[in-house]
Structure formats: C-alpha cells, structure tokens
Design an enzyme around this catalytic site. Structure first.
Site, PDB file in Angstrom:
ATOM      1  N   LYS A  65      60.681  56.935  53.560  1.00 55.46           N
ATOM      2  CA  LYS A  65      59.237  57.471  53.262  1.00 55.46           C
ATOM      3  C   LYS A  65      58.824  59.173  53.478  1.00 55.46           C
ATOM      4  CE  LYS A  65      57.319  54.510  55.796  1.00 55.46           C
ATOM      5  NZ  LYS A  65      58.680  53.879  56.370  1.00 55.46           N
ATOM      6  N   ARG A 115      49.574  50.034  56.631  1.00 54.17           N
ATOM      7  CA  ARG A 115      50.904  49.028  57.099  1.00 54.17           C
ATOM      8  C   ARG A 115      50.242  47.594  57.314  1.00 54.17           C
ATOM      9  NH1 ARG A 115      53.719  53.301  59.530  1.00 54.17           N
ATOM     10  NH2 ARG A 115      55.569  52.780  60.253  1.00 54.17           N
ATOM     11  N   ARG A 158      69.330  59.708  62.726  1.00 56.69           N
ATOM     12  CA  ARG A 158      68.173  60.514  62.472  1.00 56.69           C
ATOM     13  C   ARG A 158      67.931  61.480  63.666  1.00 56.69           C
ATOM     14  NH1 ARG A 158      62.098  58.325  60.866  1.00 56.69           N
ATOM     15  NH2 ARG A 158      62.763  57.071  62.655  1.00 56.69           N
ATOM     16  N   ARG A 165      63.988  60.533  68.135  1.00 60.69           N
ATOM     17  CA  ARG A 165      62.939  59.797  68.483  1.00 60.69           C
ATOM     18  C   ARG A 165      63.213  58.812  69.442  1.00 60.69           C
ATOM     19  NH1 ARG A 165      59.692  58.641  62.880  1.00 60.69           N
ATOM     20  NH2 ARG A 165      59.366  56.602  63.972  1.00 60.69           N
ATOM     21  N   ARG A 205      60.972  46.693  65.270  1.00 59.86           N
ATOM     22  CA  ARG A 205      60.034  47.529  64.199  1.00 59.86           C
ATOM     23  C   ARG A 205      60.118  46.937  62.825  1.00 59.86           C
ATOM     24  NH1 ARG A 205      61.865  53.595  64.878  1.00 59.86           N
ATOM     25  NH2 ARG A 205      60.581  53.966  62.928  1.00 59.86           N
TER      26      ARG A 205
HETATM   27  P1  AP5 Z   1      62.957  58.862  57.084  1.00 62.06           P
HETATM   28  O1  AP5 Z   1      62.540  59.587  55.744  1.00 62.06           O
HETATM   29  O2  AP5 Z   1      62.697  59.553  58.316  1.00 62.06           O
HETATM   30  O3  AP5 Z   1      62.226  57.306  57.132  1.00 62.06           O
HETATM   31  P2  AP5 Z   1      60.899  56.974  57.203  1.00 62.06           P
HETATM   32  O4  AP5 Z   1      60.706  55.923  55.923  1.00 62.06           O
HETATM   33  O5  AP5 Z   1      59.903  57.899  57.180  1.00 62.06           O
HETATM   34  O6  AP5 Z   1      60.972  56.012  58.359  1.00 62.06           O
HETATM   35  P3  AP5 Z   1      60.140  55.991  59.980  1.00 62.06           P
HETATM   36  O7  AP5 Z   1      61.141  55.691  60.942  1.00 62.06           O
HETATM   37  O8  AP5 Z   1      59.498  57.409  59.908  1.00 62.06           O
HETATM   38  O9  AP5 Z   1      59.453  54.716  59.853  1.00 62.06           O
HETATM   39  P4  AP5 Z   1      58.189  54.285  60.354  1.00 62.06           P
HETATM   40  O10 AP5 Z   1      57.645  54.090  59.101  1.00 62.06           O
HETATM   41  O11 AP5 Z   1      58.684  53.089  61.548  1.00 62.06           O
HETATM   42  O12 AP5 Z   1      57.743  55.442  61.365  1.00 62.06           O
HETATM   43  P5  AP5 Z   1      56.266  56.254  61.360  1.00 62.06           P
HETATM   44  O13 AP5 Z   1      56.614  57.542  61.834  1.00 62.06           O
HETATM   45  O14 AP5 Z   1      55.508  56.133  60.194  1.00 62.06           O
HETATM   46  O15 AP5 Z   1      64.479  58.537  57.123  1.00 62.06           O
HETATM   47  C1  AP5 Z   1      65.099  57.942  58.123  1.00 62.06           C
HETATM   48  C2  AP5 Z   1      66.522  58.568  58.202  1.00 62.06           C
HETATM   49  O16 AP5 Z   1      67.222  58.158  57.088  1.00 62.06           O
HETATM   50  C3  AP5 Z   1      66.503  60.020  58.331  1.00 62.06           C
HETATM   51  O17 AP5 Z   1      67.578  60.391  59.418  1.00 62.06           O
HETATM   52  C4  AP5 Z   1      66.801  60.697  57.032  1.00 62.06           C
HETATM   53  O18 AP5 Z   1      67.466  61.729  56.966  1.00 62.06           O
HETATM   54  C5  AP5 Z   1      67.802  59.436  56.545  1.00 62.06           C
HETATM   55  N1  AP5 Z   1      67.708  59.244  55.110  1.00 62.06           N
HETATM   56  C6  AP5 Z   1      66.581  59.448  54.428  1.00 62.06           C
HETATM   57  N2  AP5 Z   1      66.646  59.107  52.926  1.00 62.06           N
HETATM   58  C7  AP5 Z   1      68.271  58.904  52.815  1.00 62.06           C
HETATM   59  C8  AP5 Z   1      69.154  58.440  51.853  1.00 62.06           C
HETATM   60  N3  AP5 Z   1      68.569  58.497  50.585  1.00 62.06           N
HETATM   61  N4  AP5 Z   1      70.417  58.262  52.414  1.00 62.06           N
HETATM   62  C9  AP5 Z   1      70.793  58.564  53.535  1.00 62.06           C
HETATM   63  N5  AP5 Z   1      70.089  59.007  54.566  1.00 62.06           N
HETATM   64  C10 AP5 Z   1      68.573  59.042  54.236  1.00 62.06           C
HETATM   65  O19 AP5 Z   1      55.405  55.231  62.378  1.00 62.06           O
HETATM   66  C11 AP5 Z   1      55.838  55.284  63.991  1.00 62.06           C
HETATM   67  C12 AP5 Z   1      55.205  54.219  64.664  1.00 62.06           C
HETATM   68  O20 AP5 Z   1      53.639  54.784  64.515  1.00 62.06           O
HETATM   69  C13 AP5 Z   1      54.808  52.916  64.136  1.00 62.06           C
HETATM   70  O21 AP5 Z   1      56.146  52.223  64.731  1.00 62.06           O
HETATM   71  C14 AP5 Z   1      53.597  52.607  64.850  1.00 62.06           C
HETATM   72  O22 AP5 Z   1      53.714  52.112  66.106  1.00 62.06           O
HETATM   73  C15 AP5 Z   1      52.815  53.831  64.543  1.00 62.06           C
HETATM   74  N6  AP5 Z   1      52.231  54.028  63.313  1.00 62.06           N
HETATM   75  C16 AP5 Z   1      52.236  54.597  62.354  1.00 62.06           C
HETATM   76  N7  AP5 Z   1      51.378  54.360  61.073  1.00 62.06           N
HETATM   77  C17 AP5 Z   1      50.813  53.459  61.520  1.00 62.06           C
HETATM   78  C18 AP5 Z   1      49.852  52.316  60.736  1.00 62.06           C
HETATM   79  N8  AP5 Z   1      49.395  52.863  59.639  1.00 62.06           N
HETATM   80  N9  AP5 Z   1      49.375  51.394  61.292  1.00 62.06           N
HETATM   81  C19 AP5 Z   1      49.801  51.251  62.569  1.00 62.06           C
HETATM   82  N10 AP5 Z   1      50.593  51.539  63.452  1.00 62.06           N
HETATM   83  C20 AP5 Z   1      51.398  52.620  62.938  1.00 62.06           C
HETATM   84 MG    MG Z   2      58.706  58.593  58.579  1.00 60.69          MG
END
Ligand code: AP5
Ligand code: MG
Length: 210
Positions: A13, A88, A123, A156, A167
C-alpha cells in the site's frame, strides 16, 4: 480522486501510495506514518499508540478517526487524496461515511500471506522521510542510505516475524470484512500484487479507470 488502498500489512500500500500520489498530484495519507511520526516526537497520542503498534494490534478507532478528521480537513486534501492504511475496521469506514466523504475507488492489493512474511523481513524505511525500500526487491543505490534524502534506513520494530504473524491475523479478522463493505457499494477493484512494483502500479492505475 478520493482513493483507498486496502490490503494486508506488507501488500504494498505504502509503496503504491508513493508512486500514485506523484502521478495524480494528490497527497498520500498514511495513518501508520502519522502515528509513527507522533511516536518519534513523543506526543501524548504517540505514546498511547506505542503499545498497540509494538504488539501488532490496531490502535483504538477513536484515536485514528481523530487523526483522519484532522488530516483530511487540511487544504491540500481538497482535490482528493489516497488513504493508505485507513479505514481498517468497519467502524472506521462508517466514520468516513459519516464525515460525508464520497470515495471514488477502493483498490484492494492482494498478496498471499507467505509472500508477505518475506517482504516484511527485507523492508527498510527512511528514518527521516519515510520512503520504503526492500533489501532484495527495491534496494537503495547505497546500502542503508535513503535515495531521496540521504538519511539512514532502519528496520521497523513491528516487522519482526512474530509481530508480522499477529498483524496478519488482525488483518484477516478486522480489516478483510471491508472488502465486502466496499464491494456492496460497487467501488472495490482487486489488484493482484506483482513481483515487480511497476507492474503492480500499472494494474492499479488501470483499476482507477474502469
Ligand atoms: P509496503 O509498501 O511498505 O507495504 P504496506 O502495504 O504499506 O504495509 P505496512 O507494513 O505499512 O502495513 P501496515 O498496513 O500494517 O502498516 P501501517 O504502517 O499502516 O511494502 C512492504 C515491503 O514490500 C517493502 O519493503 C516494499 O519495498 C516491498 N514491496 C512492495 N511492493 C512490492 C512488490 N510489488 N514486489 C516486491 N516487493 C514489494 O500501520 C502500522 C500500525 O499502525 C498498525 O499495525 C496499527 O497498529 C497502526 N495503525 C495504522 N493505521 C491504523 C488504523 N487505521 N487503525 C488502527 N490502527 C492503525
Ligand atoms: Mg505502509
């Protein structure tokens, strides 16, 4: 264009949000990034969120809904935005509806759980600007250094394998029901996450057109 990127943790994402926001010239809003920034600044909200994030759990709905209300009220969001990581849960989606925000498209990036584990372990993120890399699939020009701003790349805390499994479980239980929620509104499009980031971007941009 008001867009939501849906998908498991590590589905890509954030990576897609970065590319698409430059192409469409609208801001990418990541609740994860906003919370991590608050955490690094040591604000009250950041401290409240820390234990949830470290455990791989969702931060309470009222906290993230408050964050989104603030952020989407800013001027730069008036022509549209990309939501990365929000909503989410069903109550978060309902809160967005209650704010009178009409979402144009929800792109669900599908990646199987096995692949997610490998992606997370490789990552690396920029300590300063938040740009995302992967040691294998999207390596920076210089090891451990951000291509964009030259700052240090770090891993991270919640990318530890045990936390990733937690997660993923939380995702399947609490976030996946959003697919039905938006499918019923006719605005959900499914994109199969590809090995190559650019291939996923091409599919995502195509899904925005139909
Ligand atoms: P990346 O693009 O970083 O993945 P992502 O989908 O953004 O995943 P996140 O780990 O950021 O997911 P998340 O949704 O749990 O975390 P968030 O920060 O929102 O890609 C991942 C890796 O793969 C990278 O290394 C990238 O280079 C590689 N990659 C990407 N595309 C690729 C491809 N096509 N091929 C190969 N490799 C590829 O949330 C963190 C925490 O915050 C949550 O756990 C929660 O506690 C809290 N939080 C955030 N939002 C909320 C909410 N709305 N409600 C409640 N809690 C929340
Ligand atoms: Mg992300």
């Amino acid at each position: 264009m008001k867009l939501i990127l849906l998908g498991a943790p590590g589905a890509g994402k954030g990576t897609q949000a970065e590319v698409i926001c430059n192409k469409l010239n609208i801001p990418a809003v990541s609740t994860g990034n906003i919370i991590r920034e608050a955490l690094s600044k040591g604000t009250e909200m950041g401290l409240k969120a820390k234990s949830y994030i470290d455990a791989g759990q969702l931060v309470p709905d009222d906290v993230v809904i408050g964050i989104i209300k603030d952020r989407l009220g800013k001027d730069d969001c008036s022509n549209g935005f990309i939501l990365d990581g929000f909503p989410r849960t069903i109550p978060q989606a309902e809160a967005l509806d209650a704010m009178g925000i009409d979402i144009d498209r929800v792109i669900d990036i599908e990646v199987p759980d096995e692949k997610i584990i490998a992606r997370m372990s490789g990552r690396r993120v920029c300590k300063s600007c938040g740009a995302t890399y992967h040691t294998e699939y999207k390596a920076p020009a210089m090891d451990g250094v951000c291509d964009v701003c030259d700052a240090e790349l770090i891993q991270r805390k919640d990318d530890h394998p045990d936390t990733v499994l937690e997660r993923l479980e939380v995702y399947h239980k609490q976030t996946e029901p959003l697919k039905d929620y938006y499918s019923a509104k006719g605005i959900l499009r499914v994109v199969e996450g590809q090995e190559d980031v650019a291939d996923t971007t091409a599919l995502t941009l195509k899904a925005l057109e139909d």
